[in-house]
Design a protein around this motif. Structure first.
Motif, PDB file in Angstrom:
ATOM      1  N   PRO A   1      -4.571   0.966  38.215  1.00  9.73           N
ATOM      2  CA  PRO A   1      -3.701   0.035  38.021  1.00  9.73           C
ATOM      3  C   PRO A   1      -4.021  -1.520  38.413  1.00  9.73           C
ATOM      4  CG  PRO A   1      -3.054   1.316  39.778  1.00  9.73           C
ATOM      5  CD  PRO A   1      -4.341   1.734  39.796  1.00  9.73           C
ATOM      6  N   VAL A   2      -3.655  -2.414  37.570  1.00  9.22           N
ATOM      7  CA  VAL A   2      -3.904  -3.848  37.761  1.00  9.22           C
ATOM      8  C   VAL A   2      -3.005  -4.323  38.839  1.00  9.22           C
ATOM      9  CG1 VAL A   2      -3.904  -6.156  36.664  1.00  9.22           C
ATOM     10  CG2 VAL A   2      -4.843  -4.177  35.625  1.00  9.22           C
ATOM     11  N   LEU A   3      -3.447  -5.022  39.862  1.00  9.35           N
ATOM     12  CA  LEU A   3      -2.449  -5.406  40.910  1.00  9.35           C
ATOM     13  C   LEU A   3      -1.654  -4.510  41.765  1.00  9.35           C
ATOM     14  CD1 LEU A   3      -1.366  -8.829  39.050  1.00  9.35           C
ATOM     15  CD2 LEU A   3      -2.943  -8.735  40.835  1.00  9.35           C
ATOM     16  N   GLU A   4      -2.462  -3.392  41.911  1.00 13.14           N
ATOM     17  CA  GLU A   4      -1.753  -2.295  42.634  1.00 13.14           C
ATOM     18  C   GLU A   4      -1.069  -2.601  43.963  1.00 13.14           C
ATOM     19  OE1 GLU A   4      -2.714   2.456  43.779  1.00 13.14           O
ATOM     20  OE2 GLU A   4      -4.450   1.004  43.500  1.00 13.14           O
ATOM     21  N   ASN A   5      -1.644  -3.513  44.706  1.00 17.91           N
ATOM     22  CA  ASN A   5      -1.443  -3.910  46.011  1.00 17.91           C
ATOM     23  C   ASN A   5      -0.746  -5.535  46.101  1.00 17.91           C
ATOM     24  OD1 ASN A   5      -2.356  -1.343  47.357  1.00 17.91           O
ATOM     25  ND2 ASN A   5      -4.416  -2.327  47.054  1.00 17.91           N
ATOM     26  N   GLY A   6      -0.378  -5.891  44.882  1.00 18.37           N
ATOM     27  CA  GLY A   6       0.363  -7.006  44.762  1.00 18.37           C
ATOM     28  C   GLY A   6      -0.686  -8.147  44.426  1.00 18.37           C
TER      29      GLY A   6
ATOM     30  N   GLY B   1     -14.852   1.805  40.534  1.00 19.83           N
ATOM     31  CA  GLY B   1     -13.390   1.914  40.462  1.00 19.83           C
ATOM     32  C   GLY B   1     -13.078   1.194  42.147  1.00 19.83           C
ATOM     33  N   ASP B   2     -12.063   1.952  42.669  1.00 20.62           N
ATOM     34  CA  ASP B   2     -11.907   1.278  43.975  1.00 20.62           C
ATOM     35  C   ASP B   2     -12.814   0.989  44.966  1.00 20.62           C
ATOM     36  OD1 ASP B   2      -9.732  -0.380  44.932  1.00 20.62           O
ATOM     37  OD2 ASP B   2      -8.823   1.050  46.338  1.00 20.62           O
ATOM     38  N   MET B   3     -13.894   2.134  44.719  1.00 19.62           N
ATOM     39  CA  MET B   3     -14.982   1.916  45.574  1.00 19.62           C
ATOM     40  C   MET B   3     -15.850   0.837  45.637  1.00 19.62           C
ATOM     41  SD  MET B   3     -16.018   6.065  45.105  1.00 19.62           S
ATOM     42  CE  MET B   3     -17.829   5.787  46.173  1.00 19.62           C
TER      43      MET B   3
END
Length: 361
Positions: free
Chosen positions: A170-175, A238-240
Motif C-alpha cells: 500500500p502507498v503511504l502505509e506508515n503515513g 518490495g519493503d525489503m
C-alpha cells in the motif's frame, strides 16, 4: 579560453546530480514510499536551484566564492567563501571512501583499500589537471553511456519477470512522516543542494542566459531517473528495498534471460565509477579554482596534487567501515552541520543581502 557549451553544462549537471545516489538508492528509510520522497525532493529542488541562479544573475561574471566578498566585503566575505573549497575537498574524500567500500566489497575483495583509493585519487587529479575543458568533455562522454545502460537495464529487468506491481502497495502505509524525514534535510541537500558547486563554472558557459533552463531541466530529469530506479527496486524487493546497502547492484544480480544474460552486477559498478568520477572531478576542480580565486594565485594547477592528497587522506581515515561512513558521518554530521548551513542558510542570507543592496542602489 574554451567555454562550456549548453550540452556540456547539461551533461555535467545531470551526471553530477546522479552521483553516488544512483547506486546507494534513495530514501531507504521510507521503505516502499521512497520514490514519493524523491519526487517531492525533486520538486523542492527546483526552487533551491532557482535561488542559486538568482544569485548568479545578481552577481554577473562572478563565481560562487566571489559572491561573498562582493556583497559582504573582504573581511567577512573571504572567510565565509573559504568554507566552500574546504567542503568540496571533504566531499571528494567522501566519494573516495564510497568507491573504496563499494569496490572492495563487490568486485575486488582482496585488493588493499589504499590501492583502490589511491588509483581513484590519481585519476581525479589527472582529470582536474586538464581543467574545465576536460571536465566538460568527460560529462559529454559519460552521459550517453549512462542513459544507454539505464534503458538496457529496464528492458532486461522487464524480460526477467522479476517486477511485481503489487510491491508498490500500500502507498503511504506508515503515513507522511517517514517520507518527510527522507525529504528534509538529506533528500534536498544530497545532489540537488550540492548543485551550488556548479556556480563555480556558470560564468564559463558560452550562453549564460541558458544556465537556468539547462540546470532546471537536468534537475528534473535526474530526479525522475532516481525516482525510476527506486520504483524498479521496490517492484522487485518490495519493503525489503530499505535493507539493501547497494540496491542497484543487488537488482542487477537478478537479471536472468534464458540462462544466457546473467550476472550483470558489473553494470552497477560502472554506474558508480562513472558518475562518482565526474562528481569528484567537478568538486576537486571547484576547490582548486576557489582557492586560486580567493588567494589571487596565477594558476590552480599547482594546487591539484596537494588537494588530491588531502582528499585521499580524508577518504582513507574518515570512517572505519561503511556503516559509520553512511549513518554516522553522513546523516548525523555532514547533512545537518555542513550541508544545511552552507547550501541553504548562507545562500539565503546572501540572497537577502544582495537584494537589499540592489534595492538601495
Amino acid at each position: 579560453m574554451n567555454k562550456i557549451t549548453v550540452y556540456q553544462l547539461f551533461a555535467i549537471t545531470f551526471i553530477f546530480q546522479l552521483g553516488t545516489t544512483i547506486i546507494f538508492g534513495f530514501g531507504g528509510s521510507a521503505g516502499r514510499d521512497a520514490w514519493i520522497g524523491e519526487l517531492i525532493s525533486c520538486c523542492l529542488a527546483v526552487f533551491i536551484v532557482m535561488t542559486y541562479i538568482a544569485l548568479m544573475r545578481m552577481n554577473p561574471g562572478l563565481t560562487l566564492v566571489q559572491w561573498f566578498p562582493a556583497q559582504f566585503g573582504r573581511w567577512i566575505g573571504k572567510p565565509l567563501a573559504f568554507l566552500y573549497p574546504l567542503m568540496f575537498l571533504y566531499s571528494v574524500g567522501r566519494i573516495i571512501a564510497d568507491i573504496r567500500d563499494m569496490v572492495s566489497t563487490t568486485v575486488l575483495p582482496n585488493t588493499p583499500l589504499f590501492v583502490i583509493s589511491g588509483l581513484f585519487a590519481i585519476i581525479i587529479a589527472y582529470c582536474v589537471y586538464g581543467g574545465t575543458v576536460i571536465v566538460a568533455r568527460l560529462g559529454e562522454m559519460i552521459l550517453p553511456i549512462v542513459l544507454l545502460m539505464f534503458f538496457i537495464e529496464i528492458i532486461l529487468l522487464s524480460g526477467s519477470g522479476v517486477l511485481h506491481i503489487n510491491n508498490l502497495l500500500p502507498v503511504l502505509e506508515n503515513g507522511w512522516e517517514p517520507v518527510w524525514k527522507v525529504v528534509y534535510p538529506s533528500g534536498i541537500t544530497q545532489s540537488f543542494g550540492e548543485t551550488l558547486v556548479l556556480a563555480m563554472f556558470w560564468p564559463e558557459t558560452k550562453r549564460p542566459e541558458k544556465v537556468m533552463k539547462v540546470t532546471l531541466l537536468a534537475t528534473i530529469l535526474s530526479g525522475s531517473m532516481v525516482t525510476l530506479f527506486d520504483v524498479l527496486a521496490i517492484l522487485v524487493f518490495g519493503d525489503m528495498f530499505s535493507s539493501f546497502l547497494y540496491p542497484l547492484y543487488t537488482l542487477l544480480s537478478l537479471i536472468s534471460i534464458g540462462h544466457f544474460i546473467e550476472n550483470l552486477q558489473m553494470f552497477g559498478v560502472l554506474y558508480l565509477l562513472m558518475t562518482a568520477l565526474l562528481k569528484s572531478v567537478v568538486y576537486m576542480l571547484a576547490a582548486v579554482k576557489g582557492i586560486q580565486q580567493l588567494t589571487n594565485m596565477k594558476g590552480s594547477r599547482v594546487l591539484v596534487i596537494p588537494a588530491s592528497a588531502i582528499s585521499l587522506f580524508l577518504g582513507m581515515t574518515m570512517s572505519k567501515n561503511i556503516a559509520e561512513h553512511i549513518y554516522r558521518h553522513h546523516f548525523e554530521l555532514l547533512v545537518p552541520y555542513v550541508w544545511v548551513p552552507l547550501l541553504f542558510v548562507l545562500p539565503a542570507i546572501l540572497l537577502i543581502v544582495t537584494w537589499l543592496r540592489q534595492l538601495k542602489k
